[in-house]
Design a protein around this motif. Structure first.
Motif, PDB file in Angstrom:
ATOM      1  N   LEU A 291     -21.700 -23.980   1.080  1.00  0.00           N
ATOM      2  CA  LEU A 291     -22.083 -24.168  -0.325  1.00  0.00           C
ATOM      3  C   LEU A 291     -22.262 -25.632  -0.733  1.00  0.00           C
ATOM      4  O   LEU A 291     -23.225 -25.953  -1.431  1.00  0.00           O
ATOM      5  N   PRO A 292     -21.355 -26.551  -0.338  1.00  0.00           N
ATOM      6  CA  PRO A 292     -21.537 -27.938  -0.772  1.00  0.00           C
ATOM      7  C   PRO A 292     -22.895 -28.513  -0.369  1.00  0.00           C
ATOM      8  O   PRO A 292     -23.528 -29.217  -1.162  1.00  0.00           O
TER       9      PRO A 292
ATOM     10  N   LEU B 212     -25.677 -26.790  -2.599  1.00  0.00           N
ATOM     11  CA  LEU B 212     -25.710 -27.153  -4.013  1.00  0.00           C
ATOM     12  C   LEU B 212     -25.741 -28.657  -4.243  1.00  0.00           C
ATOM     13  O   LEU B 212     -26.108 -29.109  -5.331  1.00  0.00           O
ATOM     14  N   ALA B 213     -25.323 -29.430  -3.224  1.00  0.00           N
ATOM     15  CA  ALA B 213     -25.350 -30.901  -3.318  1.00  0.00           C
ATOM     16  C   ALA B 213     -24.736 -31.349  -4.645  1.00  0.00           C
ATOM     17  O   ALA B 213     -23.637 -30.953  -4.983  1.00  0.00           O
ATOM     18  N   ALA B 214     -25.457 -32.174  -5.403  1.00  0.00           N
ATOM     19  CA  ALA B 214     -24.896 -32.735  -6.647  1.00  0.00           C
ATOM     20  C   ALA B 214     -25.389 -31.981  -7.875  1.00  0.00           C
ATOM     21  O   ALA B 214     -25.410 -32.531  -8.972  1.00  0.00           O
ATOM     22  N   VAL B 215     -25.755 -30.706  -7.697  1.00  0.00           N
ATOM     23  CA  VAL B 215     -26.400 -29.983  -8.790  1.00  0.00           C
ATOM     24  C   VAL B 215     -25.480 -29.680  -9.973  1.00  0.00           C
ATOM     25  O   VAL B 215     -25.755 -30.097 -11.090  1.00  0.00           O
TER      26      VAL B 215
ATOM     27  N   LEU C  18     -16.690 -26.414  -2.198  1.00  0.00           N
ATOM     28  CA  LEU C  18     -17.475 -27.218  -3.131  1.00  0.00           C
ATOM     29  C   LEU C  18     -16.570 -28.153  -3.917  1.00  0.00           C
ATOM     30  O   LEU C  18     -16.894 -29.332  -4.118  1.00  0.00           O
ATOM     31  N   LEU C  19     -15.412 -27.654  -4.340  1.00  0.00           N
ATOM     32  CA  LEU C  19     -14.469 -28.490  -5.084  1.00  0.00           C
ATOM     33  C   LEU C  19     -13.887 -29.586  -4.196  1.00  0.00           C
ATOM     34  O   LEU C  19     -13.671 -30.714  -4.653  1.00  0.00           O
ATOM     35  N   ASP C  20     -13.643 -29.263  -2.919  1.00  0.00           N
ATOM     36  CA  ASP C  20     -13.135 -30.267  -1.989  1.00  0.00           C
ATOM     37  C   ASP C  20     -14.154 -31.381  -1.763  1.00  0.00           C
ATOM     38  O   ASP C  20     -13.789 -32.558  -1.621  1.00  0.00           O
ATOM     39  N   ALA C  21     -15.426 -31.004  -1.711  1.00  0.00           N
ATOM     40  CA  ALA C  21     -16.489 -31.992  -1.482  1.00  0.00           C
ATOM     41  C   ALA C  21     -16.812 -32.793  -2.741  1.00  0.00           C
ATOM     42  O   ALA C  21     -17.332 -33.900  -2.653  1.00  0.00           O
ATOM     43  N   ARG C  22     -16.486 -32.229  -3.897  1.00  0.00           N
ATOM     44  CA  ARG C  22     -16.757 -32.887  -5.177  1.00  0.00           C
ATOM     45  C   ARG C  22     -15.456 -32.966  -5.971  1.00  0.00           C
ATOM     46  O   ARG C  22     -15.231 -32.183  -6.898  1.00  0.00           O
ATOM     47  N   PRO C  23     -14.551 -33.885  -5.639  1.00  0.00           N
ATOM     48  CA  PRO C  23     -13.218 -33.926  -6.264  1.00  0.00           C
ATOM     49  C   PRO C  23     -13.235 -34.007  -7.786  1.00  0.00           C
ATOM     50  O   PRO C  23     -12.306 -33.546  -8.440  1.00  0.00           O
TER      51      PRO C  23
END
Length: 239
Positions: free
Chosen positions: A40-41, A44-47, A66-71
């Protein structure tokens, strides 16, 4: 107004076991579902500017990579996008439920279907639509009208939201199909929504003829559509 990215949770142990999980606690992603969530990360990248999840474990598990990749990505829990309350049907095998008289109503006239000890499909759709409307207003107020947010929920919830966006009666929502961990995107405007993506898995493998599939995907499910990931609101004739 914002763009909503709907993600169905990854494949779960209940999906592969042919069980109608409903809100049964402790239903987690299986190995394939965990792999789907891990992708998923990148997809979805920085969407999204924030994430909203059903309270059930399999949805929170799906969003965790996704949450781990986008703290800094905020996560909110929304009870109104939880799985349909299937009541006494929860935890039962789909093969058994196929013989229930109510199943034909679920498939052919879902707006009249109410699960024993649970909720009606009409009520399920109403609460989910209300939740999306409220979150659209909140996201726009906090992040602007061009913001995009992600919401992780369940097959029948997502299908009912798509039906609402397309102006379809709930009785037609069984024509919609969303695979585990697929992405469905709806752009909301002041006058009408636009369906931008439906059940996008990032590849076309699911379109291959079923006889060419291998492993768990090749096993015909109780749904009768050859899908091990069917929900109670599957395709025509599927539980």
């Amino acid at each position: 107004m914002p763009t909503l990215i709907l993600v169905r949770h990854g494949r779960s142990t209940a999906n592969t076991a042919g069980v109608l999980a409903g809100r049964t606690p402790g239903v987690l992603l299986d190995e394939r579902g965990a792999g789907q969530a891990a992708a998923l990360p990148g997809r979805l990248a920085a969407v999204p500017v924030l994430a909203v999840s059903s309270p059930l474990e399999r949805c929170r598990q799906t969003l965790q990579p996704l949450l781990d990749a986008r703290p800094g990505l905020p996560l909110h829990t929304e009870d109104r996008i939880s799985e349909c309350d299937y009541g006494h049907w929860s935890g039962r095998k789909l093969a058994e439920l196929a013989d229930e008289p109510l199943m034909s109503v679920v498939q052919q006239h879902p707006s009249a279907a109410a699960f024993p000890g649970g909720e009606s499909m009409r009520a399920m759709q109403a609460r989910a639509v209300d939740a999306v409307r409220d979150w659209n207003e909140r996201v726009e107020a906090e992040h602007g009208e061009d913001a995009t947010y992600v919401m992780c929920s369940h097959g029948d919830i997502i299908k009912s939201l798509v039906a609402d966006a397309l102006g379809m009666h709930l009785d037609l929502f069984q024509r919609i199909h969303v695979d585990p961990c697929s992405v469905t995107a709806i752009r909301y405007t002041r006058l009408r929504p636009f369906l931008l993506r439906l059940g996008d898995t990032g590849d076309l493998a699911s379109l291959a003829p079923r006889e060419h599939a291998v492993g768990a995907d090749a096993a015909a499910s109780p749904a009768g559509d050859g899908s091990a990931d069917a929900t109670v609101g599957g395709g025509a004739g599927a539980p």
